[in-house]
Motif scaffolding. Structure first.
Motif, PDB file in Angstrom:
ATOM      1  N   ALA A 160      41.307  78.052  10.849  1.00 37.54           N
ATOM      2  CA  ALA A 160      41.847  77.310   9.700  1.00 37.54           C
ATOM      3  C   ALA A 160      42.197  75.872  10.018  1.00 37.54           C
ATOM      4  O   ALA A 160      42.828  75.200   9.196  1.00 37.54           O
ATOM      5  CB  ALA A 160      43.088  78.043   9.159  1.00 37.54           C
ATOM      6  N   HIS A 161      41.803  75.379  11.165  1.00 33.04           N
ATOM      7  CA  HIS A 161      42.204  74.023  11.552  1.00 33.04           C
ATOM      8  C   HIS A 161      41.720  72.990  10.532  1.00 33.04           C
ATOM      9  O   HIS A 161      40.581  73.027  10.079  1.00 33.04           O
ATOM     10  CB  HIS A 161      41.643  73.679  12.934  1.00 33.04           C
ATOM     11  N   ALA A 165      37.675  70.948   7.883  1.00 34.96           N
ATOM     12  CA  ALA A 165      37.495  70.754   6.441  1.00 34.96           C
ATOM     13  C   ALA A 165      36.366  69.773   6.174  1.00 34.96           C
ATOM     14  O   ALA A 165      36.138  68.828   6.929  1.00 34.96           O
ATOM     15  CB  ALA A 165      38.790  70.241   5.816  1.00 34.96           C
ATOM     16  N   GLN A 166      35.671  70.002   5.053  1.00 35.25           N
ATOM     17  CA  GLN A 166      34.557  69.142   4.666  1.00 35.25           C
ATOM     18  C   GLN A 166      34.922  68.184   3.528  1.00 35.25           C
ATOM     19  O   GLN A 166      34.147  67.297   3.197  1.00 35.25           O
ATOM     20  CB  GLN A 166      33.368  70.000   4.235  1.00 35.25           C
ATOM     21  N   SER A 169      40.363  68.118  -0.476  1.00 35.14           N
ATOM     22  CA  SER A 169      41.090  69.261  -1.036  1.00 35.14           C
ATOM     23  C   SER A 169      41.136  70.423  -0.042  1.00 35.14           C
ATOM     24  O   SER A 169      42.157  71.103   0.101  1.00 35.14           O
ATOM     25  CB  SER A 169      40.436  69.712  -2.353  1.00 35.14           C
ATOM     26  N   GLU A 170      40.023  70.625   0.669  1.00 32.46           N
ATOM     27  CA  GLU A 170      39.992  71.682   1.674  1.00 32.46           C
ATOM     28  C   GLU A 170      40.919  71.349   2.835  1.00 32.46           C
ATOM     29  O   GLU A 170      41.598  72.223   3.385  1.00 32.46           O
ATOM     30  CB  GLU A 170      38.562  71.874   2.177  1.00 32.46           C
ATOM     31  N   ARG A 171      40.993  70.074   3.200  1.00 34.73           N
ATOM     32  CA  ARG A 171      41.895  69.650   4.275  1.00 34.73           C
ATOM     33  C   ARG A 171      43.355  69.914   3.886  1.00 34.73           C
ATOM     34  O   ARG A 171      44.149  70.406   4.699  1.00 34.73           O
ATOM     35  CB  ARG A 171      41.689  68.166   4.597  1.00 34.73           C
ATOM     36  N   LYS A 172      43.724  69.603   2.644  1.00 36.11           N
ATOM     37  CA  LYS A 172      45.096  69.836   2.197  1.00 36.11           C
ATOM     38  C   LYS A 172      45.432  71.324   2.231  1.00 36.11           C
ATOM     39  O   LYS A 172      46.541  71.714   2.613  1.00 36.11           O
ATOM     40  CB  LYS A 172      45.290  69.269   0.793  1.00 36.11           C
ATOM     41  N   ARG A 173      44.475  72.154   1.788  1.00 26.90           N
ATOM     42  CA  ARG A 173      44.707  73.597   1.814  1.00 26.90           C
ATOM     43  C   ARG A 173      44.935  74.081   3.240  1.00 26.90           C
ATOM     44  O   ARG A 173      45.842  74.870   3.508  1.00 26.90           O
ATOM     45  CB  ARG A 173      43.504  74.326   1.193  1.00 26.90           C
ATOM     46  N   ARG A 174      44.118  73.596   4.151  1.00 23.09           N
ATOM     47  CA  ARG A 174      44.253  73.998   5.549  1.00 23.09           C
ATOM     48  C   ARG A 174      45.543  73.463   6.161  1.00 23.09           C
ATOM     49  O   ARG A 174      46.202  74.154   6.948  1.00 23.09           O
ATOM     50  CB  ARG A 174      43.037  73.516   6.347  1.00 23.09           C
ATOM     51  N   ASP A 175      45.897  72.220   5.823  1.00 19.71           N
ATOM     52  CA  ASP A 175      47.148  71.652   6.339  1.00 19.71           C
ATOM     53  C   ASP A 175      48.337  72.520   5.951  1.00 19.71           C
ATOM     54  O   ASP A 175      49.210  72.822   6.781  1.00 19.71           O
ATOM     55  CB  ASP A 175      47.352  70.231   5.788  1.00 19.71           C
ATOM     56  N   ALA A 176      48.398  72.916   4.679  1.00 21.48           N
ATOM     57  CA  ALA A 176      49.508  73.738   4.200  1.00 21.48           C
ATOM     58  C   ALA A 176      49.524  75.100   4.889  1.00 21.48           C
ATOM     59  O   ALA A 176      50.586  75.622   5.252  1.00 21.48           O
ATOM     60  CB  ALA A 176      49.410  73.911   2.682  1.00 21.48           C
ATOM     61  N   PHE A 177      48.343  75.664   5.086  1.00 21.60           N
ATOM     62  CA  PHE A 177      48.256  76.980   5.721  1.00 21.60           C
ATOM     63  C   PHE A 177      48.678  76.905   7.186  1.00 21.60           C
ATOM     64  O   PHE A 177      49.450  77.748   7.669  1.00 21.60           O
ATOM     65  CB  PHE A 177      46.834  77.520   5.598  1.00 21.60           C
TER      66      PHE A 177
END
Length: 281
Positions: A160-161, A165-166, A169-177
């Motif tokens: 999940a790092h 992310a590509q 929005s995917e980066r933000k989701r991963r950051d929160a996780f």
């Protein structure tokens, strides 16, 4: 079949099986591969730094819980000894030293300070709840999460790092996780890490890695290099800190190091108490 014919036939076969120019690996493909390798190396490095950071923070907390009262007692005894000497001599220099020693003694904490770090995402910490309900206070957490917690943390961090992310929005989701993963790992909460692993597997599928243009790939490599430099500085700061240096001294059994330091402090407390007793007789 003549030798020339054999040689000629082999040459024609080689030509027939030659890789077409348009099927050969492009420079962008090699660059994309280098970026993927650099990304994975950075993730592994970041996992190592985060693991050590959690260990340093936990060791710092345990150090404060276990040894803090002893250090406070030593400061108080030093102040009383200096004050007793000053009372005996009346010397201006002894009086100055007594004032300086007393200034080093930390005052009683206020209400806000008393409850500092007693609140977490679930409300009162177990230690605070125990104090307020007269239940026995649980022993401080060990310096390191269990091996199972470490394994789950590494697996989640690799999957999940945010660097994988590509898009934003995917980066933000991963950051929160990952923030939630880090919090669970800091507590050594294996059950929470297992739930997070299940949540990640049940979540939306990660987008396929797309081929980037060479300019974007070079920019990505530059960012990865800068990120590595930042993490290197963080790792160095952790290692050179007082707590980090202590933890490095006993990487296999840091709890034993605390016990050793506690014994030394207790001996110092006993020496100070004897010295104070001789001054106030």
């Amino acid at each position: 079949m003549s030798e020339e014919a054999t040689g000629g036939q082999a040459t024609r076969n080689d030509e027939d099986h030659a890789v077409p120019p348009d099927a050969q690996e492009r420079p962008e493909d090699r660059l994309a591969h280098a970026v993927r390798v650099a990304e994975q190396a950075l993730i592994e490095f970041e996992i190592a730094v985060e693991t050590f950071r959690v260990e340093v923070e936990n060791f710092s907390r345990l150090h404060h819980q276990k040894l803090g009262p002893m250090y406070a007692r030593l400061d108080e005894l030093d102040a009383r000894i200096a004050e007793a000497r000053a009372a005996r001599s009346g010397d201006a220099e002894d009086l100055r030293r007594a004032r300086e020693a007393r200034a080093l003694v930390q005052p009683m904490p206020g209400v806000d300070e008393l409850f500092h770090d007693w609140m977490d995402g679930d409300g009162l910490s177990p230690e605070a709840a125990a104090m307020l309900t007269d239940r026995p206070v649980s022993a401080p957490r060990r310096v390191r999460p269990s091996e199972e917690a470490r394994r789950l943390f590494r697996e989640l961090a690799r999957k999940a790092h945010p660097d994988l992310a590509q898009d934003e929005s995917e980066r933000k989701r991963r950051d929160a996780f990952i923030t939630r993963v880090n919090a669970a790992y800091a507590l050594g909460d294996v059950e929470r890490l297992e739930r997070l692993a299940e949540e990640w597997e049940a979540g939306p599928a990660s987008p396929e890695t797309r081929l980037s243009e060479s300019e974007e790939l070079y920019a990505r490599l530059e960012w990865l290099s800068q990120r590595k430099e930042l993490l290197t500085a963080v790792a160095r700061e952790l290692e050179e800190s007082a707590i980090g240096a202590m933890l490095t001294m006993a990487p296999d059994d840091p709890d034993a190091l605390l016990d050793e330091i506690a014994e030394q402090l207790l001996a110092q407390v006993a020496d100070r108490e004897r010295e104070l007793a001789s001054l106030v007789e």
